[in-house]
Write an enzyme that holds these catalytic residues in place. Structure first.
Site, mmCIF file in Angstrom:
data_model
loop_
_atom_site.group_PDB
_atom_site.id
_atom_site.type_symbol
_atom_site.label_atom_id
_atom_site.label_comp_id
_atom_site.label_asym_id
_atom_site.label_seq_id
_atom_site.Cartn_x
_atom_site.Cartn_y
_atom_site.Cartn_z
ATOM 1 N N SER A 138 0.862 -1.190 0.000
ATOM 2 C CA SER A 138 0.000 0.000 0.000
ATOM 3 C C SER A 138 0.887 1.225 0.000
ATOM 4 O O SER A 138 2.049 1.168 0.442
ATOM 5 C CB SER A 138 -0.888 0.006 1.249
ATOM 6 N N TYR A 151 -2.021 -0.904 10.418
ATOM 7 C CA TYR A 151 -1.988 -1.078 8.963
ATOM 8 C C TYR A 151 -0.724 -0.433 8.391
ATOM 9 O O TYR A 151 0.027 -1.057 7.633
ATOM 10 C CB TYR A 151 -3.234 -0.440 8.359
#
Length: 272
Positions: A138, A151
């Site tokens: 990501s 995350y």
């Protein structure tokens, strides 16, 4: 590289980016093992593309190892491992607000699952002198995700792991890529999987657009695949003046919370 005749083991492939990616691979002649926690989604996707499906919780080492062995039995050698499975629960009150279970699950899914898959396939890849290891990380692994420290931290670790794999095994014929998209219209960000084009602006890409970029990046044997080109500029800005970057992120966090919608992830193009 040529995709024709290759095999791929793809996790998180029952929906979103993973599903779009296996569709792209199948069109190019790749035999795909569709792996997902949701058995129905995995079976439906595999049926659509003429692949095989396996149900697996990638956070569990034993399940992942068993899935890879089953895929090997059904497909023969595994040429490509694409670790795409991921999740985001949020930690809106800061890093310490997430409990150990959330941190551990993030670590197991975003980092250890890829490492464990590599352990299982690397020996045969090294023996052949060829293999592809791809992790869908990501842009949070290059920048930071406001409101979800577990995350962000584990996506950073995922990018770092990919770099280490490339450094240590590149001379042995192992190609490594990591994918770092910004916003994608998938269920992970709350978008309806049946209406992928229902998005607020063209900075939110569809899963199909991201998948096309990933395939192109693999073909060109690029390490860093950025479906959103602006991510590179943000990354460079952060590296050039980290203190300024953090201050900008602090302002954006404040704006997001003051708007009353802290889960609406901020527009990074506003950073200065």
């Amino acid at each position: 590289m040529s995709f024709a005749g290759k095999t791929a083991f793809v996790t998180g492939a029952g929906q979103g980016i993973g599903q779009a990616l296996v569709r792209q691979l199948a069109k190019r002649g790749v035999q795909v093992c569709v792996v997902d926690l949701d058995s129905v989604s995995a079976e439906n996707t595999a049926s659509e593309i003429g692949g095989i499906s396996l149900t697996c919780d990638v956070s569990k080492a034993s399940e992942l190892e068993s899935a890879i062995e089953t895929a090997r039995e059904k497909l023969g050698q595994i040429d490509m491992v694409i670790s795409n499975a991921g999740f985001a629960h949020g930690a809106l009150d800061g890093p310490a607000s997430a409990d150990d279970q959330q941190w551990q699950m993030s670590w197991d899914v975003h980092v250890m699952a890829h490492l464990r898959a590599c352990r299982a396939v690397l020996p045969e890849m090294l023996e052949r002198g060829e293999g592809w290891l791809i992790s869908v990380a990501s842009a949070a692994g290059l920048l930071s995700q406001i409101g979800d420290a577990p995350y962000s931290a584990t996506k950073h670790a995922a990018v770092s792991l990919a770099q280490s794999l490339a450094i240590e095994h590149g001379h042995q014929g192992i190609r490594v890529s990591t994918v770092c998209p910004l916003y994608v219209a998938t269920p992970l960000l709350g978008y309806d999987a049946d209406q992928p084009n229902d998005r607020p602006n063209d900075r939110v890409l569809t899963a199909a657009e991201v998948a096309a970029t990933i395939v192109q990046g693999i073909e060109e044997e690029r390490f860093m695949i950025l479906p959103h080109p602006e991510a590179a500029a943000h990354f460079q800005r952060r590296a050039a003046d980290t203190d300024r970057w953090i201050k900008g992120m602090q302002r954006l966090r404040g704006d997001a919370f003051e708007s009353g919608n802290p889960q609406h992830f901020v527009d990074l193009h506003r950073l200065i």
